[in-house]
Scaffold this motif. Structure first.
Motif, PDB file in Angstrom:
ATOM      1  N   SER A 257       0.834  -1.213   0.000  1.00 19.09           N
ATOM      2  CA  SER A 257       0.000   0.000   0.000  1.00 19.09           C
ATOM      3  C   SER A 257       0.867   1.260   0.000  1.00 19.09           C
ATOM      4  O   SER A 257       0.391   2.348  -0.309  1.00 19.09           O
ATOM      5  N   PHE A 258       2.149   1.111   0.345  1.00 21.27           N
ATOM      6  CA  PHE A 258       3.098   2.231   0.250  1.00 21.27           C
ATOM      7  C   PHE A 258       3.948   2.122  -1.025  1.00 21.27           C
ATOM      8  O   PHE A 258       4.971   2.781  -1.142  1.00 21.27           O
ATOM      9  N   GLY A 259       3.533   1.242  -1.940  1.00 20.15           N
ATOM     10  CA  GLY A 259       4.293   1.081  -3.184  1.00 20.15           C
ATOM     11  C   GLY A 259       5.684   0.531  -2.950  1.00 20.15           C
ATOM     12  O   GLY A 259       6.633   0.884  -3.667  1.00 20.15           O
ATOM     13  N   ALA A 260       5.818  -0.354  -1.963  1.00 22.78           N
ATOM     14  CA  ALA A 260       7.145  -0.864  -1.585  1.00 22.78           C
ATOM     15  C   ALA A 260       7.882  -1.488  -2.764  1.00 22.78           C
ATOM     16  O   ALA A 260       7.266  -2.128  -3.625  1.00 22.78           O
ATOM     17  N   LEU A 261       9.188  -1.316  -2.783  1.00 16.07           N
ATOM     18  CA  LEU A 261      10.023  -1.986  -3.781  1.00 16.07           C
ATOM     19  C   LEU A 261       9.925  -3.493  -3.609  1.00 16.07           C
ATOM     20  O   LEU A 261       9.864  -4.233  -4.585  1.00 16.07           O
ATOM     21  N   SER A 262       9.957  -3.950  -2.345  1.00 14.11           N
ATOM     22  CA  SER A 262       9.934  -5.394  -2.100  1.00 14.11           C
ATOM     23  C   SER A 262       9.339  -5.696  -0.740  1.00 14.11           C
ATOM     24  O   SER A 262       9.307  -4.843   0.153  1.00 14.11           O
ATOM     25  N   ALA A 263       8.844  -6.931  -0.605  1.00  6.72           N
ATOM     26  CA  ALA A 263       8.543  -7.510   0.698  1.00  6.72           C
ATOM     27  C   ALA A 263       9.341  -8.803   0.755  1.00  6.72           C
ATOM     28  O   ALA A 263       9.395  -9.556  -0.218  1.00  6.72           O
ATOM     29  N   ASP A 264       9.996  -9.033   1.885  1.00  5.48           N
ATOM     30  CA  ASP A 264      11.047 -10.047   1.946  1.00  5.48           C
ATOM     31  C   ASP A 264      10.750 -11.111   3.007  1.00  5.48           C
ATOM     32  O   ASP A 264      10.146 -10.805   4.035  1.00  5.48           O
ATOM     33  N   HIS A 265      11.193 -12.338   2.764  1.00  7.35           N
ATOM     34  CA  HIS A 265      10.951 -13.554   3.574  1.00  7.35           C
ATOM     35  C   HIS A 265       9.669 -14.245   3.099  1.00  7.35           C
ATOM     36  O   HIS A 265       9.720 -15.180   2.346  1.00  7.35           O
ATOM     37  N   LEU A 266       8.499 -13.843   3.666  1.00  8.62           N
ATOM     38  CA  LEU A 266       7.178 -14.199   3.115  1.00  8.62           C
ATOM     39  C   LEU A 266       6.731 -15.643   3.292  1.00  8.62           C
ATOM     40  O   LEU A 266       5.771 -16.077   2.642  1.00  8.62           O
ATOM     41  N   GLU A 267       7.358 -16.405   4.203  1.00  8.39           N
ATOM     42  CA  GLU A 267       6.917 -17.783   4.405  1.00  8.39           C
ATOM     43  C   GLU A 267       5.432 -17.852   4.798  1.00  8.39           C
ATOM     44  O   GLU A 267       4.732 -18.778   4.423  1.00  8.39           O
ATOM     45  N   TYR A 268       4.949 -16.887   5.566  1.00 13.34           N
ATOM     46  CA  TYR A 268       3.571 -16.926   6.061  1.00 13.34           C
ATOM     47  C   TYR A 268       2.640 -16.001   5.275  1.00 13.34           C
ATOM     48  O   TYR A 268       1.545 -15.671   5.737  1.00 13.34           O
ATOM     49  N   LEU A 269       3.069 -15.614   4.068  1.00 15.09           N
ATOM     50  CA  LEU A 269       2.265 -14.716   3.228  1.00 15.09           C
ATOM     51  C   LEU A 269       0.959 -15.380   2.814  1.00 15.09           C
ATOM     52  O   LEU A 269       0.946 -16.528   2.366  1.00 15.09           O
ATOM     53  N   GLY A 270      -0.148 -14.640   2.939  1.00 18.43           N
ATOM     54  CA  GLY A 270      -1.455 -15.161   2.537  1.00 18.43           C
ATOM     55  C   GLY A 270      -1.930 -14.542   1.224  1.00 18.43           C
ATOM     56  O   GLY A 270      -1.243 -13.710   0.619  1.00 18.43           O
ATOM     57  N   ALA A 271      -3.142 -14.963   0.817  1.00 11.94           N
ATOM     58  CA  ALA A 271      -3.670 -14.560  -0.497  1.00 11.94           C
ATOM     59  C   ALA A 271      -3.833 -13.046  -0.616  1.00 11.94           C
ATOM     60  O   ALA A 271      -3.546 -12.464  -1.676  1.00 11.94           O
ATOM     61  N   ASP A 272      -4.257 -12.378   0.462  1.00 20.85           N
ATOM     62  CA  ASP A 272      -4.452 -10.921   0.376  1.00 20.85           C
ATOM     63  C   ASP A 272      -3.133 -10.215   0.096  1.00 20.85           C
ATOM     64  O   ASP A 272      -3.069  -9.262  -0.686  1.00 20.85           O
ATOM     65  N   GLY A 273      -2.088 -10.686   0.776  1.00 14.03           N
ATOM     66  CA  GLY A 273      -0.774 -10.083   0.583  1.00 14.03           C
ATOM     67  C   GLY A 273      -0.281 -10.274  -0.845  1.00 14.03           C
ATOM     68  O   GLY A 273       0.293  -9.360  -1.442  1.00 14.03           O
ATOM     69  N   ILE A 274      -0.527 -11.463  -1.389  1.00 13.57           N
ATOM     70  CA  ILE A 274      -0.087 -11.736  -2.764  1.00 13.57           C
ATOM     71  C   ILE A 274      -0.806 -10.808  -3.738  1.00 13.57           C
ATOM     72  O   ILE A 274      -0.184 -10.199  -4.617  1.00 13.57           O
ATOM     73  N   ASP A 275      -2.119 -10.669  -3.570  1.00  7.84           N
ATOM     74  CA  ASP A 275      -2.884  -9.793  -4.474  1.00  7.84           C
ATOM     75  C   ASP A 275      -2.382  -8.355  -4.382  1.00  7.84           C
ATOM     76  O   ASP A 275      -2.228  -7.673  -5.395  1.00  7.84           O
ATOM     77  N   ALA A 276      -2.138  -7.904  -3.155  1.00  7.28           N
ATOM     78  CA  ALA A 276      -1.691  -6.517  -2.979  1.00  7.28           C
ATOM     79  C   ALA A 276      -0.315  -6.311  -3.612  1.00  7.28           C
ATOM     80  O   ALA A 276      -0.064  -5.277  -4.248  1.00  7.28           O
ATOM     81  N   MET A 277       0.575  -7.302  -3.463  1.00  8.13           N
ATOM     82  CA  MET A 277       1.903  -7.179  -4.071  1.00  8.13           C
ATOM     83  C   MET A 277       1.813  -7.173  -5.590  1.00  8.13           C
ATOM     84  O   MET A 277       2.494  -6.383  -6.258  1.00  8.13           O
ATOM     85  N   ALA A 278       0.961  -8.043  -6.132  1.00  2.98           N
ATOM     86  CA  ALA A 278       0.811  -8.089  -7.593  1.00  2.98           C
ATOM     87  C   ALA A 278       0.320  -6.742  -8.111  1.00  2.98           C
ATOM     88  O   ALA A 278       0.832  -6.219  -9.110  1.00  2.98           O
ATOM     89  N   ALA A 279      -0.658  -6.167  -7.418  1.00  5.39           N
ATOM     90  CA  ALA A 279      -1.233  -4.897  -7.881  1.00  5.39           C
ATOM     91  C   ALA A 279      -0.223  -3.760  -7.798  1.00  5.39           C
ATOM     92  O   ALA A 279      -0.207  -2.864  -8.640  1.00  5.39           O
ATOM     93  N   ALA A 280       0.630  -3.805  -6.781  1.00  8.11           N
ATOM     94  CA  ALA A 280       1.573  -2.700  -6.564  1.00  8.11           C
ATOM     95  C   ALA A 280       2.898  -2.908  -7.302  1.00  8.11           C
ATOM     96  O   ALA A 280       3.733  -2.004  -7.349  1.00  8.11           O
ATOM     97  N   GLY A 281       3.120  -4.099  -7.869  1.00  9.72           N
ATOM     98  CA  GLY A 281       4.426  -4.369  -8.510  1.00  9.72           C
ATOM     99  C   GLY A 281       5.541  -4.542  -7.497  1.00  9.72           C
ATOM    100  O   GLY A 281       6.707  -4.325  -7.803  1.00  9.72           O
ATOM    101  N   THR A 282       5.179  -4.934  -6.279  1.00 12.47           N
ATOM    102  CA  THR A 282       6.170  -5.161  -5.228  1.00 12.47           C
ATOM    103  C   THR A 282       6.847  -6.521  -5.438  1.00 12.47           C
ATOM    104  O   THR A 282       6.175  -7.529  -5.619  1.00 12.47           O
TER     105      THR A 282
END
Ligand code: DI6
Ligand code: FE
Length: 405
Positions: A257-282
């Motif tokens: 939501s802050f247009g982050a360059l990256s989110a790192d590690h992500l073992e416990y990433l869920g579907a909402d996080g994936i959608d948000a990253m895809a939309a933001a190009g993170t």
């Protein structure tokens, strides 16, 4: 004077060109380097006449890739944590050690006590191992100072690495890595200090290219992370995040939501996080070294990331606690064996996608006309060879800005 201009001929180019199949292989390829940049790259038979007068290096069929990029490290630190390694072998967990005042905080003590020269010398030992494996760019985080003076000292030491060796260095301010002892039980007050004093001083000295935080139950809450991101935005600094490493805090979605360059590690990433990253190009930065060292069993959701089109980068996370790893080639292997990336995806993860995770996608990470001539030449036939072997380093030569580095 311009940096050298020359032509590399008869290489097997893994261009990693976006949109190309696999690694974008050109079997018998040539690269025209002019003024340190790639002026032309393509099949050797199509070599433009403009390359004709320049000195030629015959690569004799060797593999050429973009120079590798390690986009997530904590390369600068004092002391070591070998004792903690032993305790973990006796059954203590990473979280227990952190809560008992070990972990990150024990490295903070040693880093505060070290001189800037000591920090540079220690980091160079690790960096040299990475350079020997074809690295052309490294990201280095602060976060073991957690006071004004030591955070600045770490970032100055990180910047110095780029003057001591021939490579690109990107620095990241990670003041929100852990709560230092003097702020025990006052995490919000510590975040005030990070946002109000340390980050502005870091920005004023031009010491950071980005801002990161550790959003975790043993780190900072999403609310605290948000405050760090708002302060970064006010200073014009891009953000990234240690997210969803041990639990799902919704950190990746917050970062996106802050247009982050990256989110790192992500073992416990869920579907909402994936959608948000895809939309933001993170970019999703996967860190198989930490997964391995901590003997995690929960895998990052690679299939879902792939299906959503989220770019995946791979990095060492080189640090004295959760990832005492100074080999990017080993991470290529582990990304495949542990996380089931294809060798082509893993190679893209330490070149094209790692460059994107640093905001350098337009400058490095692929063999394309217009980019900097940062290249690695390997005594290898196939791109997959780089991921396939463990403990084998086939590097033949490393170029940064067109010069043998
Ligand atoms: N996650 C990590 O992988 C590093 N920091 C973080 O937030 C580990 C840092 C350490 O254990 O020293
Ligand atoms: Fe990390």
């Amino acid at each position: 004077m311009q940096p050298p201009s020359h032509v590399l001929r008869h290489g097997r180019l893994a261009t990693l060109a976006p949109g190309a199949a696999g690694t974008g292989l050109v079997d018998d390829g040539a690269i025209v380097v002019a003024g340190g940049r790639i002026a032309w790259a393509g099949p050797d038979r199509d070599l433009p006449a403009a390359g004709g007068d320049l000195p030629i290096t015959d690569l004799a069929g060797r593999l050429v890739t973009p120079a590798l990029v390690d986009c997530h490290t904590h390369l600068v630190f004092g002391g070591d944590r070998a004792r903690e390694f032993e305790l973990r072998l006796e059954g203590a967990t990473y979280e227990e050690l952190a809560r008992a005042g070990g972990g990150i905080v024990s490295t903070v003590k040693a880093t505060r006590a070290a001189s800037e020269d000591d920090l540079v010398a220690g980091a160079l030992r690790r960096l040299d191992r990475l350079l020997a494996e074809g690295l052309g760019c490294v990201e280095v985080k602060s976060g073991y100072g957690l006071d004004l003076e030591t955070e600045l000292k770490m970032l100055r030491a990180a910047r110095r690495l780029g003057r001591e060796r021939n490579l690109r260095v990107r620095t990241t301010f990670l003041g929100a890595h852990a709560v230092p002892p003097e702020y025990a039980d006052r995490a919000d007050a510590y975040i005030d200090f990070v946002c109000g004093e340390v980050m502005p001083a870091v920005a004023a000295e031009g010491l950071a290219d980005a801002v990161d935080a550790f959003c975790e139950n043993i780190g900072f809450t999403p609310d605290q992370t948000r405050r760090v991101f708002e302060a970064a935005r006010n200073l014009g600094l891009p953000v990234k995040l240690h997210a969803e490493q041990l639990t799902d805090q919704g950190g990746a979605a917050l970062a996106a939501s802050f247009g982050a360059l990256s989110a790192d590690h992500l073992e416990y990433l869920g579907a909402d996080g994936i959608d948000a990253m895809a939309a933001a190009g993170t970019v999703a930065v996967l860190l198989p070294g930490a997964f391995y060292v901590l003997r995690e069993t929960r895998l990052p959701p690679v299939d879902a990331l792939r299906a959503a089109g989220v770019p995946m980068a791979i990095a060492t996370d080189c640090n004295p606690g959760s990832s005492p790893v100074a080999s990017i080639l080993l991470m290529l292997n582990m990304a495949c064996t542990l996380f089931r990336l294809t060798p082509a995806e893993a190679l893209a993860g330490v070149t094209r996608e790692a460059a994107r995770a640093l905001g350098l996608g337009g400058e490095i990470g692929t063999i394309d006309a217009g980019k900097a001539a940062d290249l690695a030449v390997w005594d290898a036939d196939n791109p997959a060879d780089l991921a396939y072997w463990v403990g084998m380093n086939p590097l033949h030569a490393r170029y940064v800005n067109g010069e043998v580095a």
